[in-house]
Design a protein around this motif. Structure first.
Motif, PDB file in Angstrom:
ATOM      1  N   ASP A  20     -12.956 101.787   5.093  1.00  0.00           N
ATOM      2  CA  ASP A  20     -12.257 102.842   4.346  1.00  0.00           C
ATOM      3  C   ASP A  20     -10.751 102.589   4.336  1.00  0.00           C
ATOM      4  O   ASP A  20     -10.078 102.852   3.338  1.00  0.00           O
ATOM      5  CB  ASP A  20     -12.545 104.223   4.932  1.00  0.00           C
ATOM      6  CG  ASP A  20     -13.942 104.719   4.642  1.00  0.00           C
ATOM      7  OD1 ASP A  20     -14.610 104.169   3.734  1.00  0.00           O
ATOM      8  OD2 ASP A  20     -14.384 105.661   5.339  1.00  0.00           O
ATOM      9  N   THR A  21     -10.221 102.084   5.439  1.00  0.00           N
ATOM     10  CA  THR A  21      -8.791 101.789   5.539  1.00  0.00           C
ATOM     11  C   THR A  21      -8.406 100.609   4.642  1.00  0.00           C
ATOM     12  O   THR A  21      -7.350 100.626   4.011  1.00  0.00           O
ATOM     13  CB  THR A  21      -8.404 101.469   7.000  1.00  0.00           C
ATOM     14  OG1 THR A  21      -8.657 102.622   7.798  1.00  0.00           O
ATOM     15  CG2 THR A  21      -6.946 101.054   7.131  1.00  0.00           C
ATOM     16  N   CYS A  22      -9.272  99.604   4.589  1.00  0.00           N
ATOM     17  CA  CYS A  22      -8.931  98.351   3.914  1.00  0.00           C
ATOM     18  C   CYS A  22      -9.247  98.321   2.425  1.00  0.00           C
ATOM     19  O   CYS A  22      -8.661  97.520   1.697  1.00  0.00           O
ATOM     20  CB  CYS A  22      -9.650  97.193   4.603  1.00  0.00           C
ATOM     21  SG  CYS A  22      -9.082  96.897   6.285  1.00  0.00           S
ATOM     22  N   GLY A  57     -10.238  94.989  15.250  1.00  0.00           N
ATOM     23  CA  GLY A  57      -9.276  94.356  14.356  1.00  0.00           C
ATOM     24  C   GLY A  57      -9.887  93.878  13.064  1.00  0.00           C
ATOM     25  O   GLY A  57      -9.211  93.732  12.050  1.00  0.00           O
ATOM     26  N   GLY A  58     -11.205  93.629  13.068  1.00  0.00           N
ATOM     27  CA  GLY A  58     -11.868  93.135  11.866  1.00  0.00           C
ATOM     28  C   GLY A  58     -13.367  93.228  11.992  1.00  0.00           C
ATOM     29  O   GLY A  58     -13.908  93.422  13.087  1.00  0.00           O
ATOM     30  N   THR A  83      -2.725  95.902  10.089  1.00  0.00           N
ATOM     31  CA  THR A  83      -1.766  95.496  11.126  1.00  0.00           C
ATOM     32  C   THR A  83      -2.133  94.174  11.782  1.00  0.00           C
ATOM     33  O   THR A  83      -1.361  93.642  12.580  1.00  0.00           O
ATOM     34  CB  THR A  83      -1.646  96.579  12.224  1.00  0.00           C
ATOM     35  OG1 THR A  83      -2.920  96.746  12.858  1.00  0.00           O
ATOM     36  CG2 THR A  83      -1.167  97.900  11.639  1.00  0.00           C
ATOM     37  N   ARG A  84      -3.308  93.644  11.471  1.00  0.00           N
ATOM     38  CA  ARG A  84      -3.787  92.398  12.085  1.00  0.00           C
ATOM     39  C   ARG A  84      -3.906  91.262  11.073  1.00  0.00           C
ATOM     40  O   ARG A  84      -4.321  90.161  11.422  1.00  0.00           O
ATOM     41  CB  ARG A  84      -5.156  92.620  12.751  1.00  0.00           C
ATOM     42  CG  ARG A  84      -5.181  93.747  13.764  1.00  0.00           C
ATOM     43  CD  ARG A  84      -4.209  93.472  14.909  1.00  0.00           C
ATOM     44  NE  ARG A  84      -4.121  94.575  15.843  1.00  0.00           N
ATOM     45  CZ  ARG A  84      -4.798  94.668  16.967  1.00  0.00           C
ATOM     46  NH1 ARG A  84      -5.640  93.736  17.317  1.00  0.00           N
ATOM     47  NH2 ARG A  84      -4.625  95.706  17.757  1.00  0.00           N
ATOM     48  N   GLY A  88      -5.322  84.998  11.136  1.00  0.00           N
ATOM     49  CA  GLY A  88      -6.484  84.120  11.096  1.00  0.00           C
ATOM     50  C   GLY A  88      -7.779  84.805  11.478  1.00  0.00           C
ATOM     51  O   GLY A  88      -8.801  84.148  11.669  1.00  0.00           O
ATOM     52  N   LEU A  89      -7.745  86.110  11.576  1.00  0.00           N
ATOM     53  CA  LEU A  89      -8.937  86.844  12.001  1.00  0.00           C
ATOM     54  C   LEU A  89     -10.039  86.807  10.943  1.00  0.00           C
ATOM     55  O   LEU A  89     -11.223  86.676  11.273  1.00  0.00           O
ATOM     56  CB  LEU A  89      -8.551  88.284  12.344  1.00  0.00           C
ATOM     57  CG  LEU A  89      -9.558  89.127  13.083  1.00  0.00           C
ATOM     58  CD1 LEU A  89     -10.130  88.413  14.291  1.00  0.00           C
ATOM     59  CD2 LEU A  89      -8.915  90.444  13.503  1.00  0.00           C
TER      60      LEU A  89
END
Length: 162
Positions: A20-22, A57-58, A83-84, A88-89
């Motif tokens: 939802d954030t992304c 974070g992902g 924020t992450r 490279g995540l």
């Protein structure tokens, strides 16, 4: 440093909040979501990435689909918290999860996405594989996990349980 682990049931709502954030509101109206309705993500391939403090974070998910009589994985969504990003995540999530797909018995994976980004991971445009409308055919990409796995595979993409 992140720890990548298979997504568990307890991660579900936190992952949904990350998506939802992304992603834009209404993400669940996309055609790929119609293929996911009522079908659980593929256990062991869908992953979460947490930092040393356990903060998400992902995440990446995979869903089983069918094209004709052939089974395939539908990759997505993959998301990294704003924020992450740039650490490279996303790459780590994609590479780690794809490395587990072939040993789990999957031969092909597809997604709807940006060819320049996903081309780095071996994805290329799929000819003749039809996502439900209104998907742009230029964004339907696939990758073989076994040599020749996409050869002769064409037609509409259907839900796994239909």
């Amino acid at each position: 440093m992140y720890r990548l682990t298979p997504e568990e049931e307890a991660d579900h709502w936190e992952v949904e909040a990350l998506y939802d954030t992304c992603f834009a509101p209404g993400r669940e109206a996309l055609s790929s979501y119609r293929l996911r309705e009522g079908v659980p993500p593929v256990a062991g391939l869908s992953h979460v990435a947490r930092d040393g403090e356990g903060i998400l974070g992902g995440a990446i998910r995979y869903w089983p689909v069918r094209i004709g009589g052939a089974a395939a994985l539908l990759l997505g969504p993959v998301a990294v918290h704003p924020t992450r990003q740039g650490e490279g995540l996303g790459r780590a999530l994609i590479e780690e999860s794809l490395a587990r797909a072939a040993p789990a018995g999957w031969h092909r994976v597809m997604l709807v996405g940006d060819a320049p980004y996903y081309g780095r991971f071996g994805f290329a445009r799929l000819e003749g594989v039809e996502m439900p409308p209104p998907t742009n055919p230029e964004r339907v990409l696939g990758r073989e996990l076994a040599p020749g796995a996409w050869h002769g595979i064409a037609g509409p993409v259907r839900r796994w349980i239909d």
